[in-house]
Each structure stands twice: as structure tokens, then as C-alpha cells.
Design an enzyme around this catalytic site. Structure first.
Site: not given
Ligand code: 13P
Length: 248
Positions: A9, A11, A93, A95, A165, A171, A211
Site C-alpha cells: 500500500n 498510500k 483502511h 486511515e 492492521e 507507520g 510495520s
Molecule cells: P506500515 O507498513 O508503514 O506500518 O503501514 C501498514 C499499512 O497501513 C498498510 O496498509
């Protein structure tokens, strides 16, 4: 059998020249394997990335809208995504839930439209830190699944890909331990089994995200109920992303 999947992803990262360079590198580095590899770039890049695809990955979108077409400024429809080579979308997601107020009820509508349009999706779930600290993470995640997915029938459910997640691991560099992740994945599979039967539950693919990096992917993927990963930051570097795929 659940599928093995590693998805990246991206983003809201990478400008077009950087995106094309990353795809060029992935075209060189990825080898034939039984792992389904998917990249989720910003949707602006789906068309060129599909054209550059040498066949070792699929291109998906991070978001889509529920309507077929029409006056929905800024949104994109599943038929449009398919018309530029996109084959799969993320739904829910954290976010999108947090910054764009996407609710379990709205995500249920997305699930229904995706199924109606025969469009694959990865349904994301996961708890925030305060819920983890209160020990109520299982109830929280179960409700997300119940309210957006558990109205499906068993045949529809068996093709669903779920990504767990935990928000506190996204992140942050703090990964859930393999034990914490496996515990939640096992719970998810058992809730699916209770509702739809064990045969369906065994076919549902459950990915871990948060992560995930080359250094911890192997341990995570070796857990019985972890069928792969949804990778954020580490999917922006071809060497890290391919190392995670090879961790299988
Ligand atoms: P990170 O791997 O940067 O922690 O993000 C995970 C994520 O949100 C994938 O959709």
C-alpha cells in the site's frame, strides 16, 4: 486453502517518476512464485503501472466509490478502475476510517458493490491503541467484521481477503509481535468459522499489516493463521518489498 498474498500500500507517496522507477525495479527483481503480489499505488498511476506490468504483480486501488457513475466529484467507480487495469481495491483502511469518516455501515456498502461487480477487495480492520490498552481489541475487531462482512453468504465469504492492521503498529515501527498478531488472526478465523463454517474459514485469507519489514516478515508469515502481509512503508523500496515476498 487461503491464498498467499503480499501487497504494497503506497498510500499518498511517490511522484510519477519515482513510481515508475519502483515498478521498473520490481519488474526486474520479482521472480515467479506462488505468492500473489499486489501493489496499491495512488489511483492516478494505475493506468501507466498496468501498462508497465510484466506479469509478476497486480495493480489495485486504495479506494473506490459505491456508485456506478455520475455526479460524485473526486470519486472513482469500479468499472473505471477495471477499464485501466485495476483488479482489486482496499476497503476500510484505518486511515480512511479516521480521516474520511468511513463507517462500518458505509464499508458494508462498498463490500456489496465490489461483490456485485466481481471486483476483488482486501477488507482492513484493526484497533486503535487505547482499545488495545483496555484489552478490548477482540470485541472491537469482531464488530468491524460483523457490521461490514457477516451479512454475506458462505460462498461470497470464502473469497474475502481480510487485513488485520492494528492502528498502533501502522507507520510507528512498533510491530505487533508474531504472538499478538497470530492470536488476533486465529480469533478472526474462528469467528468466520462460527458464522460460516470451518471450510469457509479455512479459505479466507488473513493478512497482517503494521510495520512489517524484511526483518520480521518471516516470523510473522510462519504463523499458522497469517497468510501474508499488507505492507506500507517497506513497499516503497523494491529491495525491502521483494525481500518480504521472499520471506515466504
Ligand atoms: P506500515 O507498513 O508503514 O506500518 O503501514 C501498514 C499499512 O497501513 C498498510 O496498509
Amino acid at each position: 486453502m487461503a491464498q498467499k498474498i503480499v501487497a504494497g500500500n503506497w498510500k499518498m507517496n511517490l511522484e510519477s517518476d519515482e513510481a515508475f522507477q519502483l515498478i521498473d525495479e520490481l519488474n526486474t527483481e520479482l521472480e515467479e512464485s506462488d505468492v500473489r503480489v499486489i501493489v496499491f499505488p495512488p489511483s492516478l498511476y494505475v493506468l501507466p503501472l498496468s501498462k508497465m506490468n510484466k506479469g509478476s504483480y497486480e495493480v489495485g486501488v486504495q479506494n473506490f466509490y459505491t456508485a456506478e457513475s455520475g455526479a460524485y466529484t473526486g470519486e472513482i467507480a469500479i468499472d473505471q478502475i477495471k477499464s485501466v487495469g485495476g483488479s482489486i481495491g482496499l476497503i476500510g483502511h484505518s486511515e480512511r476510517r479516521e480521516y474520511f469518516n468511513e463507517t462500518n455501515a458505509f464499508l458494508k456498502e462498498k463490500v456489496d458493490v465490489a461483490i456485485e461487480k466481481d471486483f476483488d477487495f482486501i477488507f482492513c480492520c484493526g484497533e486503535p491503541l487505547e482499545i488495545r490498552e483496555s484489552g478490548k481489541q477482540a470485541d472491537f475487531v469482531k464488530l468491524q467484521l460483523e457490521e461490514s462482512l457477516f451479512h454475506l453468504n458462505a460462498k461470497q465469504m470464502e473469497d474475502v481477503i481480510i487485513a488485520y492492521e492494528p492502528i498502533w503498529a501502522i507507520g510507528t515501527g512498533v510491530t505487533a509481535t508474531a504472538e499478538q498478531a497470530e492470536m488476533m488472526h486465529k480469533d478472526i478465523r474462528s469467528w468466520v468459522a462460527d458464522k460460516f463454517g470451518q471450510e469457509t474459514a479455512d479459505k479466507v485469507t488473513i493478512l497482517y499489516g503494521g510495520s512489517c519489514k524484511p526483518g520480521n516478515a518471516e516470523e510473522l508469515f510462519s504463523c499458522a493463521n497469517i497468510d501474508g502481509g499488507l505492507i506500507g512503508g517497506a513497499s516503497l523500496k523494491s529491495t525491502d518489498f521483494s525481500a518480504i515476498i521472499k520471506a515466504f
